[in-house]
Scaffold this motif. Structure first.
Motif, PDB file in Angstrom:
ATOM      1  N   LEU A 179       2.190   2.118  -8.276  1.00  0.00           N
ATOM      2  CA  LEU A 179       2.038   2.329  -6.830  1.00  0.00           C
ATOM      3  C   LEU A 179       1.431   3.695  -6.546  1.00  0.00           C
ATOM      4  CD1 LEU A 179       5.727   1.401  -5.886  1.00  0.00           C
ATOM      5  CD2 LEU A 179       3.772  -0.127  -5.664  1.00  0.00           C
ATOM      6  N   HIS A 183       3.404   5.560  -1.411  1.00  0.00           N
ATOM      7  CA  HIS A 183       3.699   4.185  -0.980  1.00  0.00           C
ATOM      8  C   HIS A 183       5.094   4.126  -0.344  1.00  0.00           C
ATOM      9  CE1 HIS A 183       4.496  -0.159  -1.240  1.00  0.00           C
ATOM     10  NE2 HIS A 183       3.171  -0.316  -1.354  1.00  0.00           N
ATOM     11  N   LEU A 196       6.177  -6.826  -1.881  1.00  0.00           N
ATOM     12  CA  LEU A 196       4.789  -6.366  -1.913  1.00  0.00           C
ATOM     13  C   LEU A 196       3.810  -7.467  -1.482  1.00  0.00           C
ATOM     14  CD1 LEU A 196       5.086  -4.516  -5.318  1.00  0.00           C
ATOM     15  CD2 LEU A 196       4.826  -3.404  -3.105  1.00  0.00           C
ATOM     16  N   ASP A 199       0.815  -6.273   0.463  1.00  0.00           N
ATOM     17  CA  ASP A 199      -0.063  -5.279  -0.158  1.00  0.00           C
ATOM     18  C   ASP A 199      -1.331  -5.937  -0.709  1.00  0.00           C
ATOM     19  OD1 ASP A 199       1.280  -2.326  -0.894  1.00  0.00           O
ATOM     20  OD2 ASP A 199       2.718  -3.885  -0.335  1.00  0.00           O
ATOM     21  N   GLY A 242      -5.040   4.792  -3.016  1.00  0.00           N
ATOM     22  CA  GLY A 242      -4.396   4.008  -1.963  1.00  0.00           C
ATOM     23  C   GLY A 242      -5.069   2.683  -1.681  1.00  0.00           C
ATOM     24  N   VAL A 245      -2.081  -1.939  -5.180  1.00  0.00           N
ATOM     25  CA  VAL A 245      -1.042  -1.766  -6.201  1.00  0.00           C
ATOM     26  C   VAL A 245      -1.432  -2.650  -7.384  1.00  0.00           C
ATOM     27  CG1 VAL A 245       0.735  -1.224  -4.513  1.00  0.00           C
ATOM     28  CG2 VAL A 245       0.392  -3.607  -5.207  1.00  0.00           C
TER      29      VAL A 245
END
Length: 305
Positions: A179, A183, A196, A199, A242, A245
């Motif tokens: 991550l 996060h 997640l 994500d 960013g 993941v």
């Protein structure tokens, strides 16, 4: 059909000039040499030796056969010497294929050990993901393949792909969640994969991507895979920026790191099995056997690390 023993007799007769001297040089009896010459003449359909009193003279065909005998027997002697060297581990060549992430940890340790213990063995190394490495093993272009499989799969394309191959499990490699450091779930020690679902994801090799999809679907969601790359340095860079993941095997994280990412165990836990694959016949080749043992020893060292 000509044989090596007959060729040695013809060479000895050419060198010594008599059946008796040829027999003594070879450790045979004179009648045995005479019998072998007669057998050669029957097989070739022509006279090879012309007797002249106590001496003998090779005919044109006999002289030609003796000349070829020198070349053939020299090649056989060289072959015997080289095979003895391979069997005695004084030399040997092993062709090894391994998946890329193992070439940064497992394989270098193994090759260093092999070089220390058996410096005359040469290893030709190439990178290949399974199942391509297994296809190369079947095609005879490699002798050993370092592969991996996730739970519920095997290193090939299915069970039939392993017929006639020997698969040795050498290491259990945990799969970790990676991550960005900022996060929202970064503070948690154990993260449920279902948390997640919203994500975006970064996937690795095709087999790793398939594993991600399988895990996510069991957790109840379809992951949004935004980036795919087999370069795990790039995976960590994308996570640090960013952009998503990722799931990354622990073996990779031993040799690749990034200050702006964190790693966490994933729930439910996941792992892959690292395996060395060969054939039963190749496993009996001394150079292949000691290379296999070096890979197993390297795996044991990684378990302790």
């Amino acid at each position: 059909m000509l044989d090596a023993a007959g060729l040695r007799v013809m060479r000895a007769i050419a060198d010594e000039g008599t059946f008796t001297a040829a027999a003594q040089s070879l450790g045979y009896t004179q009648p045995a040499v005479s019998q072998m010459v007669r057998r050669l003449e029957e097989r070739t359909g022509t006279v090879l030796v012309e007797r002249a009193g106590r001496t003998v003279r090779l005919t044109e065909a006999g002289g030609l056969l003796a000349d070829h005998a020198r070349i053939i027997l020299a090649a056989l002697d060289r072959a015997e010497t080289e095979i003895s060297a391979i069997a005695g581990l004084r030399s040997g060549r092993v062709r090894l294929a391994a998946f890329p992430s193992s070439s940064a940890s497992l394989v270098p340790r193994a090759l260093a050990k092999l070089h220390r213990d058996h410096p005359t063995i040469t290893v030709q190394f190439s990178e290949a993901e399974p199942p391509e490495s297994l296809a190369a093993l079947r095609a005879g272009t490699v002798d050993l393949a370092v592969a991996f499989s996730y739970e519920g799969t095997d290193p090939g394309r299915g069970e039939d792909d392993l017929n006639g191959l020997e698969v040795i499990d050498v290491l259990i490699d945990k799969v970790m969640l990676v991550l960005p450091r900022d996060h929202p779930l970064a503070a948690q020690e154990d993260i449920n994969l279902a948390d997640l679902a919203a994500d975006t994801w970064i996937a690795g090799c095709p087999r790793c991507r398939g594993h991600l999809l399988s895990l996510a679907r069991r957790a109840g969601f379809e992951p949004e895979v935004t980036f795919e790359t087999e370069d795990y340095v790039a995976v960590l860079g994308l996570v640090a920026a960013g952009l998503g993941v990722a799931l990354v095997p622990e073996m990779i994280l031993r040799s690749v790191s990034h200050p702006d990412v964190i790693t966490r165990p994933v729930s439910p836990p996941s792992q892959r099995v690292v395996q060395v694959v060969t054939t039963p016949d190749l496993k009996r080749v001394p150079a292949v056997a000691v290379t296999l043992e070096a890979l197993c020893a390297s795996a044991r060292e990684l378990k302790k690390a």
